[in-house]
Design an enzyme around this catalytic site. Structure first.
Site, PDB file in Angstrom:
ATOM      1  N   GLY A 272     -14.479  -0.798  -7.041  1.00 21.99           N
ATOM      2  CA  GLY A 272     -14.159   0.369  -7.852  1.00 21.99           C
ATOM      3  C   GLY A 272     -13.821   0.090  -9.294  1.00 21.99           C
ATOM      4  O   GLY A 272     -13.414   0.995 -10.025  1.00 21.99           O
ATOM      5  N   THR A 273     -13.994  -1.148  -9.742  1.00 24.76           N
ATOM      6  CA  THR A 273     -13.626  -1.483 -11.122  1.00 24.76           C
ATOM      7  C   THR A 273     -14.769  -1.256 -12.110  1.00 24.76           C
ATOM      8  O   THR A 273     -14.575  -1.449 -13.310  1.00 24.76           O
ATOM      9  CB  THR A 273     -13.161  -2.946 -11.213  1.00 24.76           C
ATOM     10  OG1 THR A 273     -14.113  -3.800 -10.561  1.00 24.76           O
ATOM     11  CG2 THR A 273     -11.816  -3.125 -10.532  1.00 24.76           C
TER      12      THR A 273
ATOM     13  N   THR B 142     -21.047  -1.876 -10.992  1.00 23.45           N
ATOM     14  CA  THR B 142     -22.361  -1.226 -10.986  1.00 23.45           C
ATOM     15  C   THR B 142     -22.558  -0.391 -12.243  1.00 23.45           C
ATOM     16  O   THR B 142     -23.642  -0.383 -12.844  1.00 23.45           O
ATOM     17  CB  THR B 142     -22.505  -0.347  -9.738  1.00 23.45           C
ATOM     18  OG1 THR B 142     -22.275  -1.149  -8.574  1.00 23.45           O
ATOM     19  CG2 THR B 142     -23.892   0.257  -9.661  1.00 23.45           C
TER      20      THR B 142
ATOM     21  N   HIS C  43      16.812   8.844   6.427  1.00 29.11           N
ATOM     22  CA  HIS C  43      15.990   7.644   6.218  1.00 29.11           C
ATOM     23  C   HIS C  43      15.511   7.580   4.767  1.00 29.11           C
ATOM     24  O   HIS C  43      15.657   6.542   4.098  1.00 29.11           O
ATOM     25  CB  HIS C  43      14.799   7.669   7.181  1.00 29.11           C
ATOM     26  CG  HIS C  43      13.923   6.465   7.100  1.00 29.11           C
ATOM     27  ND1 HIS C  43      13.962   5.441   8.012  1.00 29.11           N
ATOM     28  CD2 HIS C  43      12.961   6.104   6.199  1.00 29.11           C
ATOM     29  CE1 HIS C  43      13.081   4.514   7.690  1.00 29.11           C
ATOM     30  NE2 HIS C  43      12.451   4.901   6.588  1.00 29.11           N
ATOM     31  N   GLU C  44      14.942   8.686   4.270  1.00 27.59           N
ATOM     32  CA  GLU C  44      14.416   8.684   2.902  1.00 27.59           C
ATOM     33  C   GLU C  44      15.550   8.634   1.887  1.00 27.59           C
ATOM     34  O   GLU C  44      15.417   8.001   0.826  1.00 27.59           O
ATOM     35  CB  GLU C  44      13.542   9.921   2.672  1.00 27.59           C
ATOM     36  CG  GLU C  44      12.347  10.041   3.607  1.00 27.59           C
ATOM     37  CD  GLU C  44      11.421   8.838   3.554  1.00 27.59           C
ATOM     38  OE1 GLU C  44      11.388   8.151   2.501  1.00 27.59           O
ATOM     39  OE2 GLU C  44      10.732   8.573   4.554  1.00 27.59           O
TER      40      GLU C  44
ATOM     41  N   HIS D 212      16.506   5.043   1.359  1.00 28.21           N
ATOM     42  CA  HIS D 212      15.630   4.362   0.397  1.00 28.21           C
ATOM     43  C   HIS D 212      16.042   4.695  -1.035  1.00 28.21           C
ATOM     44  O   HIS D 212      16.103   3.812  -1.906  1.00 28.21           O
ATOM     45  CB  HIS D 212      14.176   4.794   0.615  1.00 28.21           C
ATOM     46  CG  HIS D 212      13.541   4.224   1.837  1.00 28.21           C
ATOM     47  ND1 HIS D 212      13.538   2.886   2.128  1.00 28.21           N
ATOM     48  CD2 HIS D 212      12.851   4.824   2.846  1.00 28.21           C
ATOM     49  CE1 HIS D 212      12.892   2.671   3.259  1.00 28.21           C
ATOM     50  NE2 HIS D 212      12.473   3.837   3.724  1.00 28.21           N
TER      51      HIS D 212
END
EC number: 3.4.24.-
Length: 626
Positions: free
Chosen positions: A200-201, A204, A420-421, A424
């Site tokens: 994807g860089t 082509t 949980h979040e 974080h």
């Protein structure tokens, strides 16, 4: 199309007529019995004939049993005894008919129709196989596609974010435009250019841009188009490809995914693949066989240069190897500007902010991102793309899939996900080396029940030990929040634990960050068979060292987990408050999220600057984290 229709109509008409004749003759032959003359005389004498019609050399009639018959009679001069015999049997209906050849034609048709049908079928098959024969003859021809449409011509203006690579390829373009300038100086332009980098860089796209800038024919083919199951086809296609290129020189031949045919020879099970190796050998010969003044330049692309055969990479074949990496901030901004053309944008869309928000994105990722934003705007019945549309598209790409707001989640699971979040978020905010917190949500997306998004403010090419430990601590903040709040842990931290364990193992075995084991690399990288490398390699350390590696990995993970526990225990009130707000609003982001964290938590600690320290009596610049 009309010619094909006429041919089909003609063959259908022939088929219908033939079938009709065959059915008629088949029906007649099923009901009529062919008698010999002696049988007819015997049937007449026995009174088994009901009627008979004489017609020249043939007679037809019906037996008492109802069975019809035909018989061939002797010449007319010898038919008098038959007529007298019939007249002696008044119960037999006798009739005479003018001599005609219907019987002869019937027999003739009955004989010739099958032959005609066979001939027609043979003719039809031959016509079909004539086209197939051409295809068979084309089987060994190259499948390269010649791109000559000026309306779709790609130039360097369509390629952004990789200016250094374009400068490298500008020399190729100049040679194709002005070959005499180089030949007069005795210069030799590179015969081949290998472009390699992550998918994807723009490898082509760059090749097409070179062809578009130079204004020369552009042959495009995939490496997998060469190799077939039939022996010799690949080599034949390589020869044909270069023959076409020589006829259209100066030109560019682009081979995409060249690792499909250029893989290292003699590797894998059975010593390699004979057909692929023959194809590669022919490619090596052709690349080294034509002279520089023929104006044929090979451009190949791959994302696995390590598996290519060394003979393919030597000078004289692929002289120039160009790395195309993921774009930096400046490159991403340029790519955003390219893909924003032709799309109506609201004034609030800031491409520079978007470039900062998408570190690690390739050109293909950015193109897909802008397309997703356009689709979201169209779905929302908007006339222009807003910043919110692009932000939602980024979340969609990063988190995988749309938000699943319709998913029914129990209050218990929703509460566990919120804590949980929040774990974080709180832990990440208190770590000096963590990136800024951008978004936190408990709305399911993809396979995740929720996610917390930290976005870097700059591109990074190296990472310190302190930064890795902070990332591990943040990743385990969710599990720590579950244990502190509920006294019970769930499987929701599976991905966090996998990433943390992987980081810890790489710290010990690859990056030499363990004080006990020192700056050494443990274990050889193992390549799979299909990558054309050795199937497996023995580890280069003892069982004792293996135990130490596991011990160090466990130490790093436990250290990070305990650190997360300590942070959340100290800031338990902030954990509770963030969880409550998250349960109420489901999503927190941007300034609202930052204001909430700054209100509940102390300022984030700043990372310690790197300072020179004394090493062995001298001064050297060493990062404390290493």
């Amino acid at each position: 199309m009309n010619k094909l229709f006429r041919s089909l109509a003609f063959y259908m008409l022939i088929l219908v007529i033939s079938v009709a004749i065959a059915v008629q003759l088949g029906g007649t032959s099923q009901q009529t019995t062919q008698l010999v003359y002696s049988d007819l005389v015997r049937y007449i004498q026995q009174g088994e004939v009901r009627s008979i019609t004489l017609s020249g050399a043939y007679a037809e009639g019906e037996l008492v049993s109802g069975e019809k018959f035909t018989v061939q009679l002797p010449p007319s001069s010898s038919q008098a005894p038959l007529v007298e015999m019939l007249q002696q049997h008044p119960n037999i209906k006798l009739d005479f008919r003018q001599d005609n050849t219907s019987g002869i034609w019937a027999m003739l048709l009955q004989t010739l129709v099958p032959v005609v049908l066979v001939l027609l079928a043979f003719f039809f098959i031959m016509q079909q196989t004539q086209g197939s024969g051409n295809r068979v003859m084309q089987f060994g021809k190259s499948r390269a596609r010649l791109v000559t449409d000026d309306r779709k011509r790609v130039t360097f203006d369509d390629v952004a974010g990789i200016d250094e690579v374009k400068e490298e390829l500008a020399e190729i373009v100049d040679f194709l435009k002005h070959p005499k300038r180089y030949l007069e100086l005795g210069a030799r332009i590179p015969k081949g250019v290998l472009l390699y980098g992550p998918p994807g860089t723009g490898k082509t796209l760059l090749a097409k841009a070179v062809a578009g800038e130079a204004g020369v024919p552009f042959f495009s083919i995939s490496g997998s188009d060469f190799v077939e199951m039939f022996v010799g086809v690949g080599a034949s296609r390589v020869r044909d490809l270069f023959e076409q290129a020589k006829k259209n020189s100066p030109c560019i031949v682009f081979i995409d995914e060249i690792d499909a045919v250029g893989r290292q020879r003699g590797a894998g099970y059975g010593g390699g693949h004979d057909e692929r190796e023959q194809t590669l050998n022919q490619l090596l010969v052709e690349m080294d066989g034509f002279s520089a003044n023929e104006g044929i330049i090979i451009i190949a692309a791959t994302n696995r240069p390590d598996v290519l055969d060394p003979a393919l990479l030597r000078p004289g074949r692929f002289d120039r190897q160009i790395v195309i990496d993921r774009p930096d901030l400046k490159g991403r901004l340029a790519i955003f500007q390219v893909h924003a053309k032709g799309k109506p944008l609201e004034p609030d869309v800031d491409l520079e902010v978007l470039a900062k928000r998408t570190p690690g994105f390739t050109g293909a990722d950015i193109a897909n991102l802008m397309n997703e934003a356009a689709l979201l705007a169209a779905r929302r019945r908007k006339k222009k793309i807003s910043m919110q549309d692009v932000e939602d598209a980024i979340d969609r790409v990063l988190a995988g899939g749309p938000e699943k707001k319709s998913r029914v989640i129990s209050e218990k699971e929703k509460r566990v996900t919120a804590y949980h979040e929040a774990g974080h978020a709180v832990v990440g905010h208190m770590l000096p080396h963590m990136d800024p917190l951008h978004k936190i949500t408990i709305i399911p997306r993809g396979r995740a029940m929720g996610y917390t998004l930290f976005l870097p403010v700059e591109d990074r090419y190296n990472i310190s030990k302190s930064e890795i430990l902070d990332r591990m601590t943040m990743a385990l903040g969710g599990r720590a929040a579950e244990e502190i709040t509920f006294g019970e842990i769930t499987s929701g931290a599976q991905d966090d634990i996998e990433r943390t364990t992987q980081w810890a193992r790489r710290m010990v075995t690859e990056w030499g960050m363990s004080e006990k084991l020192g700056p050494l690399t443990y274990g050889m990288k193992q390549d799979e068979v299909f990558l054309a490398r050795d199937m497996t390699r023995l580890r280069n350390y003892s069982e004792e060292v293996a135990g130490l590696i596991d011990e160090e990995v466990r130490k790093f993970v436990h250290m990070a987990y305990q650190r997360a526990i300590d942070i959340l225990t100290e800031h338990r009130d902030a954990l509770e408050k963030v969880s409550e707000v998250l349960l109420e609003k489901e999503t927190l982001e941007g300034k609202e999220l930052q204001d909430l964290l700054e209100q509940l938590l102390p300022p984030r600690p700043k990372p310690e600057p790197l300072k020179p320290r004394m090493v062995g009596g001298g001064t050297s610049q060493v990062a404390p984290a290493f």
